[in-house]
Design a protein around this motif. Structure first.
Motif, short mmCIF file in Angstrom:
data_model
loop_
_atom_site.label_atom_id
_atom_site.label_comp_id
_atom_site.label_asym_id
_atom_site.label_seq_id
_atom_site.Cartn_x
_atom_site.Cartn_y
_atom_site.Cartn_z
N ALA A 635 127.75 53.57 21.94
CA ALA A 635 126.60 52.68 21.72
C ALA A 635 126.14 52.79 20.27
O ALA A 635 126.19 53.85 19.65
CB ALA A 635 125.47 53.06 22.67
N LYS A 636 125.69 51.67 19.74
CA LYS A 636 125.17 51.66 18.37
C LYS A 636 123.83 52.37 18.32
O LYS A 636 123.00 52.26 19.22
CB LYS A 636 125.04 50.21 17.88
N ARG A 637 123.63 53.11 17.21
CA ARG A 637 122.47 53.99 17.09
C ARG A 637 121.38 53.33 16.26
O ARG A 637 121.63 52.80 15.18
CB ARG A 637 122.88 55.32 16.47
N VAL A 638 120.16 53.39 16.78
CA VAL A 638 119.00 52.80 16.11
C VAL A 638 117.95 53.88 15.91
O VAL A 638 117.63 54.64 16.84
CB VAL A 638 118.40 51.64 16.94
N MET A 669 108.54 60.24 6.25
CA MET A 669 109.27 61.42 5.82
C MET A 669 110.21 61.92 6.90
O MET A 669 111.35 62.31 6.63
CB MET A 669 108.29 62.52 5.41
N ASP A 670 109.74 61.88 8.15
CA ASP A 670 110.59 62.27 9.27
C ASP A 670 111.79 61.32 9.37
O ASP A 670 112.92 61.75 9.63
CB ASP A 670 109.76 62.23 10.55
N GLY A 671 111.53 60.03 9.13
CA GLY A 671 112.62 59.06 9.17
C GLY A 671 113.62 59.27 8.05
O GLY A 671 114.83 59.16 8.25
N TRP A 672 113.13 59.60 6.84
CA TRP A 672 114.02 59.84 5.70
C TRP A 672 114.91 61.05 5.95
O TRP A 672 116.12 61.02 5.65
CB TRP A 672 113.17 60.02 4.44
N ASN A 673 114.35 62.10 6.52
CA ASN A 673 115.16 63.27 6.85
C ASN A 673 116.22 62.92 7.91
O ASN A 673 117.35 63.42 7.87
CB ASN A 673 114.27 64.41 7.35
N ALA A 674 115.85 62.05 8.85
CA ALA A 674 116.78 61.69 9.92
C ALA A 674 117.97 60.91 9.39
O ALA A 674 119.12 61.18 9.75
CB ALA A 674 116.05 60.88 11.00
N VAL A 675 117.74 59.91 8.54
CA VAL A 675 118.85 59.06 8.06
C VAL A 675 119.78 59.84 7.15
O VAL A 675 120.96 59.51 7.03
CB VAL A 675 118.34 57.80 7.34
N LEU A 682 121.13 51.10 12.38
CA LEU A 682 119.95 50.29 12.05
C LEU A 682 118.73 51.20 11.98
O LEU A 682 118.61 52.16 12.75
CB LEU A 682 119.74 49.20 13.11
N VAL A 683 117.81 50.88 11.06
CA VAL A 683 116.51 51.54 10.99
C VAL A 683 115.43 50.49 11.22
O VAL A 683 115.43 49.43 10.59
CB VAL A 683 116.29 52.21 9.62
N ILE A 684 114.51 50.78 12.18
CA ILE A 684 113.33 49.94 12.42
C ILE A 684 112.12 50.75 12.00
O ILE A 684 111.89 51.84 12.52
CB ILE A 684 113.22 49.52 13.90
N LEU A 713 114.97 46.96 9.42
CA LEU A 713 114.07 45.97 9.99
C LEU A 713 112.64 46.52 9.92
O LEU A 713 112.38 47.61 10.41
CB LEU A 713 114.46 45.67 11.44
N ILE A 714 111.75 45.78 9.26
CA ILE A 714 110.35 46.19 9.20
C ILE A 714 109.58 45.50 10.32
O ILE A 714 109.67 44.28 10.50
CB ILE A 714 109.72 45.83 7.83
#
Length: 759
Positions: A635-638, A669-675, A682-684, A713-714
């Motif tokens: 599955a594609k990861r989002v 910041m949590d999102g930046w560490n995750a990517v 995809l990032v939402i 996607l914002i």
């Protein structure tokens, strides 16, 4: 010497324009005089050009130009009076003088003055009888006279100019206006859209014709009803008002039919006028982009002559089709590839004078550069009468460079062997010279031609020492493209016909599997097979029957068959460039509108080939055919980034219910560490978040080389136009407002960006 800084810019630009034109006349004349040194017509033309340059330089106040032109003029006068013969040494010297003319107003003034003094001294010494006078020693870039002159920016009033120049401007023919190229491009785009819109009337008129036919049938039915009733005794017993009402219905039906016919006739006339006017508008806008082929050839004769002289050869360039109209953008891109081909023809093709004489040929070789229109395409050929391509030597070079085994090379046809010439780094030369041997040239030619949505191939002569021909096939314009329209997963795509090898309907029973990959045979060759669904990541392919619609793309060994859902026919499409903020969209070259106004994407078939090769290398090719098993993928990861627990959970459940693998992050910041630590499709993200907001997160992702192509996607409560623009400018691919989107809107946006959860 008068400093060019003291000359009004408009006057200096006007002088440069005249110098550019007269320098071209001198260059062409000198090349002609090299073959016929005493031709009076050519001598007179060259002398007049030098004289005009001297006068223009004197009027403007460019003293170095006066000195230079005067010396060149004296040489032509001496030739006219038979005091000197313009041999090859004189031609070399005078061509250097022409190069100096092109430097006036552009090069360092002090250095230019020294170069002109050296040139004049050498020329005068030779005219005075010193046959050993050396060529002046200075380093010059060869003037590129093929470049389009920049438009004049004339700011000073004409009354302030010297009288001869003011008269020249006022008597220079039709009024010329300065127009930006992007403005002209927009005009062509709008006129193309107008042409598309005008064609909408035709299907509408056809639908109205169907209404007219129904109405006519209704009128006939009424007449038959009236006739049937009139033949019965009961008709006379009908209430007079009923009979009058029936007559009124018949009359109204006939009148409606008559008026419908008249309105349809008017509609058809309007359709013809509208379409004709739109076509004229489009043709005129397109014509503004067209220039004669000769505009791209100004410096080629000189280049061929100089390269030939450096190699001790005698070569003449013949140009055919100078008036052939070529799209401005294509013309500007032709200089590099044609220059490569002409240099190759001089170096690799044309033999030395001694060898040519031994073969019974003229000592002077001939290269022909031709442009013509045929079958809706522009064909440009470079043909030489030289040695041709030694196929056996080429075969040995392929083996020597470990590009194929000896057995494989022995089975290759001549056409297949010639494809190796276009490989990067390939050269049949063992030694490197200033002209060739580095393996740089034909691969650059092919890349440039592909950028113009064209193709290039070499056509060797069947007999040895009968020459070689390179043929470029290009679209007439980059603004309009003839395409094959296909349907993939319910969406239309335009495939440029210049890159489509062929189309065929393939029985599923003819598909073979070899080493885990599916193939089919055609014309004695085997082609790999893949679906357009997998190339475009557009879901899974379901064959509708036992026959498959296949488009063959690529060249040589890198050719593949791509299965599409349907063929929708061929169309001329007006190219609509994608917004530059999108960057390079994979597998897509541009957009367009169909005749009914529906949008479609024009495929980048080179990208398609790269996508196919990537799938092949990764062993990810799915099976094709009725009931074929499909390749299962993870599955594609989002990644969902939002500081609101409610929003995070809502989006997570919605996406997970559709099969996506969803990870959440509580702020930017949590999102930046995750990517940076995991792979996502995809990032939402929200905008307003602590520690790092969504705009900053998008900017960080776009600046990271490993993440730059990751779709973002914002989703935000901010719905003002400036908020949307700020998000898109930061690099987001989509912007949705939380207060307005429904579940389906979010899912549609996700599918648009990365496709279904599983492909």
């Amino acid at each position: 010497m008068t400093s060019s800084n003291a000359i009004p810019p408009a006057l200096l630009e006007l002088y440069r324009e005249e110098a550019r034109q007269q320098a071209q006349i001198l260059s062409d004349g000198l090349l002609a005089l090299e073959r016929a040194p005493r031709d009076p017509v050519t001598l007179e033309a060259c002398m007049r050009a030098a004289h005009s340059l001297k006068g223009a330089a004197r009027v403007v106040g460019v003293q170095v130009g006066v000195t230079l032109a005067h010396a060149i003029e004296d040489c032509f006068v001496a030739a006219q009076e038979d005091r000197v013969t313009l041999d090859a040494v004189y031609i070399d010297m005078l061509l250097r003088g022409v190069d100096l003319i092109a430097q006036i107003g552009q090069a360092d003034e002090t250095q230019l003055e020294r170069d002109v003094d050296a040139f004049v001294g050498s020329l005068n010494a030779r005219l005075a009888g010193n046959e050993d006078a050396p060529l002046p020693e200075f380093d010059l870039r060869l003037a590129d006279y093929a470049d389009e002159p920049a438009p004049l920016a004339i700011d000073e009033p004409a009354q302030a100019w010297p009288e001869p120049l003011a008269a020249l401007v006022q008597a220079s023919g039709p009024r010329m206006l300065r127009v930006r190229a992007d403005t002209l491009d927009r005009l062509l785009s709008h006129s193309g859209e107008s042409l598309v819109e005008s064609r909408w009337l035709k299907p509408f008129a056809e639908s109205m014709l169907r209404v007219k036919r129904i109405q006519r049938e209704a009128s006939r039915a009424l007449e038959r009803l009236h006739e049937t009733l009139a033949d019965t005794p009961a008709f006379e017993q009908l209430d007079p008002r009923a009979r009058a009402a029936l007559d009124e219905v018949r009359h109204l039906s006939a009148e409606a039919h008559r008026q419908m016919s008249e309105r349809l006739a008017e509609l058809e006339n309007f359709d013809r006028r509208s379409t004709h006017l739109s076509q004229q508008l489009y043709d005129e806008a397109l014509e503004c982009r067209m220039r004669p082929f000769v505009d791209a050839t100004g410096g080629f004769a000189r280049m061929v002559r100089d390269v030939a002289r450096s190699l001790g050869k005698e070569v003449r360039l013949v140009i055919v089709g100078e008036t052939t109209q070529v799209d401005r953008d294509i013309l500007d891109m032709l200089d590099g590839p044609l220059g490569h081909l002409l240099r190759n023809a001089v170096d690799h093709g044309i033999e030395s004078p001694e060898m040519r004489r031994a073969l019974g040929k003229p000592a002077e070789g001939t290269i022909t550069l031709e442009a013509r229109h045929s079958a809706g395409s522009l064909f440009i050929s470079v043909t030489d009468d030289g040695a041709g391509i030694d196929i056996d030597s080429l075969r040995r070079a392929v083996v020597r460079k470990d590009l194929a085994s000896e057995a494989t090379a022995g089975r290759l046809s001549d056409a297949e062997l010639l494809e190796f010439l276009f490989l990067p780094g390939f050269s049949m030369r063992d030694t490197v010279t200033d002209v060739s041997g580095r393996g740089v040239g034909l691969d650059a030619v092919q890349d440039a031609v592909r950028q113009m949505r064209g193709s290039v191939r070499v056509i060797p002569d069947a007999q040895a020492h009968e020459g070689t021909r390179f043929l470029l096939q290009l679209p007439l314009t980059l603004s309009v493209i003839r395409s094959l329209i296909v349907e993939v997963a319910g969406e239309p795509y335009g495939l440029p016909l210049a890159h489509v090898v062929r189309t065929l309907v393939l029985p599923a029973s003819e598909i073979d599997t070899l080493e885990g990959h599916q193939h089919f045979s055609f014309d004695g060759r085997r082609f790999g097979l893949v679906t357009a669904h997998q190339v475009l990541q557009a879901g899974t392919f379901d064959a509708a029957g036992d026959m498959l619609n296949v488009v063959v793309i690529g060249q040589g060994a890198t050719s593949y068959g791509v299965v599409v859902d349907r063929f929708l026919g061929e169309r001329m499409l007006v190219v609509q460039p994608l917004d530059k903020r999108l960057g390079k969209v994979r597998n897509v070259a541009a957009g367009a509108l169909m005749e009914n106004g529906d949008p479609l994407l024009i495929a980048d078939l080179d990208d398609w080939l790269r996508s196919v090769e990537k799938l092949v290398a990764g062993g990810e090719i799915g099976r094709v055919g009725v009931g074929a098993a499909r390749v299962e993928t993870v599955a594609k990861r989002v990644l969902v980034v939002d500081d609101s627990l409610t929003v995070r959970e809502l989006e997570r459940k919605l996406l997970a219910s559709r099969g996506y693998d969803v990870t959440i992050a509580v702020d930017g910041m949590d999102g930046w560490n995750a990517v940076r630590g995991e792979r996502f499709d995809l990032v939402i993200t929200d905008i307003d978040m602590p520690r790092l907001d969504g705009i900053e997160l998008v900017a960080l992702i776009r600046r990271d080389a490993q993440l730059a192509n990751l779709p973002v996607l914002i989703v935000s409560y901010k719905d003002r136009p400036e908020d949307r623009q700020r998000g898109l400018d930061a690099g987001a691919d989509y912007y949705l407002a939380k207060g307005s989107f429904h579940d389906q809107t979010l899912l549609d946006a996700v599918r648009d960006l990365i496709g279904e959860a599983r492909s």
